[in-house]
Design a protein around this motif. Structure first.
Motif, PDB file in Angstrom:
ATOM      1  N   THR A  31     -47.933 -30.546 -42.504  1.00 10.11           N
ATOM      2  CA  THR A  31     -46.982 -29.732 -43.255  1.00 10.11           C
ATOM      3  C   THR A  31     -47.679 -29.040 -44.418  1.00 10.11           C
ATOM      4  OG1 THR A  31     -45.250 -31.338 -42.703  1.00 10.11           O
ATOM      5  CG2 THR A  31     -44.734 -29.725 -44.413  1.00 10.11           C
ATOM      6  N   TYR A  33     -47.026 -26.080 -47.789  1.00 12.87           N
ATOM      7  CA  TYR A  33     -45.989 -25.600 -48.704  1.00 12.87           C
ATOM      8  C   TYR A  33     -46.545 -24.495 -49.598  1.00 12.87           C
ATOM      9  CZ  TYR A  33     -44.649 -30.491 -47.808  1.00 12.87           C
ATOM     10  OH  TYR A  33     -44.367 -31.696 -47.229  1.00 12.87           O
ATOM     11  N   TYR A  35     -45.514 -23.317 -53.556  1.00 10.71           N
ATOM     12  CA  TYR A  35     -44.740 -23.527 -54.774  1.00 10.71           C
ATOM     13  C   TYR A  35     -45.061 -22.411 -55.746  1.00 10.71           C
ATOM     14  CZ  TYR A  35     -43.199 -28.326 -53.772  1.00 10.71           C
ATOM     15  OH  TYR A  35     -42.590 -29.432 -53.246  1.00 10.71           O
ATOM     16  N   ILE A  45     -40.104 -24.984 -55.188  1.00  6.52           N
ATOM     17  CA  ILE A  45     -40.519 -24.872 -53.800  1.00  6.52           C
ATOM     18  C   ILE A  45     -40.075 -23.524 -53.248  1.00  6.52           C
ATOM     19  CG2 ILE A  45     -38.449 -26.118 -53.071  1.00  6.52           C
ATOM     20  CD1 ILE A  45     -41.863 -26.126 -51.247  1.00  6.52           C
ATOM     21  N   SER A  48     -41.637 -24.484 -46.866  1.00  8.26           N
ATOM     22  CA  SER A  48     -42.416 -25.530 -46.218  1.00  8.26           C
ATOM     23  C   SER A  48     -42.547 -25.150 -44.746  1.00  8.26           C
ATOM     24  CB  SER A  48     -41.775 -26.906 -46.374  1.00  8.26           C
ATOM     25  OG  SER A  48     -40.561 -26.976 -45.659  1.00  8.26           O
ATOM     26  N   ILE A  55     -39.082 -23.717 -43.227  1.00  6.53           N
ATOM     27  CA  ILE A  55     -37.897 -23.990 -44.037  1.00  6.53           C
ATOM     28  C   ILE A  55     -38.032 -23.182 -45.323  1.00  6.53           C
ATOM     29  CG2 ILE A  55     -36.538 -25.749 -45.234  1.00  6.53           C
ATOM     30  CD1 ILE A  55     -37.620 -27.762 -43.204  1.00  6.53           C
ATOM     31  N   PHE A  90     -48.972 -22.116 -56.019  1.00  5.22           N
ATOM     32  CA  PHE A  90     -49.738 -23.247 -55.509  1.00  5.22           C
ATOM     33  C   PHE A  90     -49.422 -23.482 -54.042  1.00  5.22           C
ATOM     34  CE2 PHE A  90     -51.853 -25.108 -59.087  1.00  5.22           C
ATOM     35  CZ  PHE A  90     -51.087 -24.804 -60.196  1.00  5.22           C
ATOM     36  N   GLY A  99     -44.745 -38.059 -48.077  1.00  2.00           N
ATOM     37  CA  GLY A  99     -44.496 -36.895 -48.899  1.00  2.00           C
ATOM     38  C   GLY A  99     -45.502 -36.587 -49.973  1.00  2.00           C
ATOM     39  N   LEU A 101     -48.127 -34.910 -51.868  1.00  2.00           N
ATOM     40  CA  LEU A 101     -48.677 -33.567 -51.709  1.00  2.00           C
ATOM     41  C   LEU A 101     -50.075 -33.474 -52.288  1.00  2.00           C
ATOM     42  CD1 LEU A 101     -45.640 -31.301 -52.681  1.00  2.00           C
ATOM     43  CD2 LEU A 101     -46.197 -32.340 -50.488  1.00  2.00           C
ATOM     44  N   PHE A 103     -52.502 -30.551 -53.661  1.00  2.00           N
ATOM     45  CA  PHE A 103     -52.354 -29.179 -54.117  1.00  2.00           C
ATOM     46  C   PHE A 103     -53.679 -28.434 -54.122  1.00  2.00           C
ATOM     47  CE2 PHE A 103     -48.044 -28.583 -55.666  1.00  2.00           C
ATOM     48  CZ  PHE A 103     -47.567 -29.875 -55.687  1.00  2.00           C
TER      49      PHE A 103
END
Lengths: 112, 112
Positions: A31, A33, A35, A45, A48, A55, A90, A99, A101, A103
């Motif tokens: 996954t 993301y 940000y 957010i 994702s 999403i 980011f 979960g 993360l 970065f």
């Protein structure tokens, strides 16, 4: 090797331009993301992306579009840049349901 | 909507003193994360708290989680200047690709 890398680190551009930020992770995570961190350091957010499932945070303008050529990459394309888009963006990735993360180093976007 | 609230948002403390940062969140979650951000830098994971009653310690920092109260604390013991940074707590957004929802951050300044 940097685990999550994004380029460029700094991006200065004019209003109305289109720009892209690239992100790559070499952690084998599923996954990724994006940000946005504003001038008050608030992290929000944007997207994702997991196994081709995107999403989207409904508050993100449709001028922003993520593009994932493969599992290790999630790029952010921004159309018609506005002053309010100035922020630090980011990229992050995570492996599983824990979960946690990881970065990237961030991209400072300045729209003039 | 999941809300994550930290307090205080700004904290100036003397070296050698103890203090606690609080993180409240609004919906059920059994996973809570703490991150550190130095000025102009990326976010670094400090703690991942995965169950009610979880307590983790690293050096002068100790984090705990009470899922019934929807509260996490980050306790600083005998602060030193190197701890000066912004600390974020974050909570899972369930069914959102495991993205984290961040608090506004606590800017900590440790002075001699």
């Amino acid at each position: 090797d940097t685990a999550v890398s994004q380029t460029p680190k700094y991006l200065v551009t004019q209003m109305g331009n289109d720009k892209s930020i690239k992100c790559e992770q070499n952690l084998g995570h599923d996954t990724m993301y994006w940000y946005k961190q504003d001038s008050k350091k608030f992290l929000k957010i944007m997207f994702s992306y997991n196994n081709k499932e995107l999403i989207i945070n409904e508050t993100v303008p449709n001028r922003f579009s993520p593009k994932s050529p493969d599992k290790a990459h999630l790029n952010l394309h921004i159309n018609s840049l506005e002053l309010g888009d100035s922020a630090v963006y980011f990229c992050a990735s995570s492996q599983d349901r824990t979960g946690k993360l990881f970065f990237g180093s961030g991209t400072q976007l300045s729209v003039l | 909507e999941l809300k994550v609230e930290q307090n205080p948002l700004f904290l100036s403390m003397q070296e050698g003193k103890n203090y606690t940062i609080y993180c409240n969140y609004s919906t059920t979650s059994d996973r809570l994360y703490w991150y550190r951000q130095d000025p102009g830098k990326s976010l670094e994971s400090l703690f991942v708290l995965l169950s009610n009653g979880a307590v983790k310690q690293e050096g002068r920092l100790m984090a705990s989680l009470d899922t019934k109260a929807r509260l996490s604390t980050l306790h600083i013991t005998a602060a030193v200047h190197d701890l000066s940074a912004t600390y974020f707590c974050a909570v899972d957004m369930l069914y959102s690709g495991y993205a984290l929802n961040f608090g506004k951050g606590t800017s900590l300044l440790v002075t001699p």
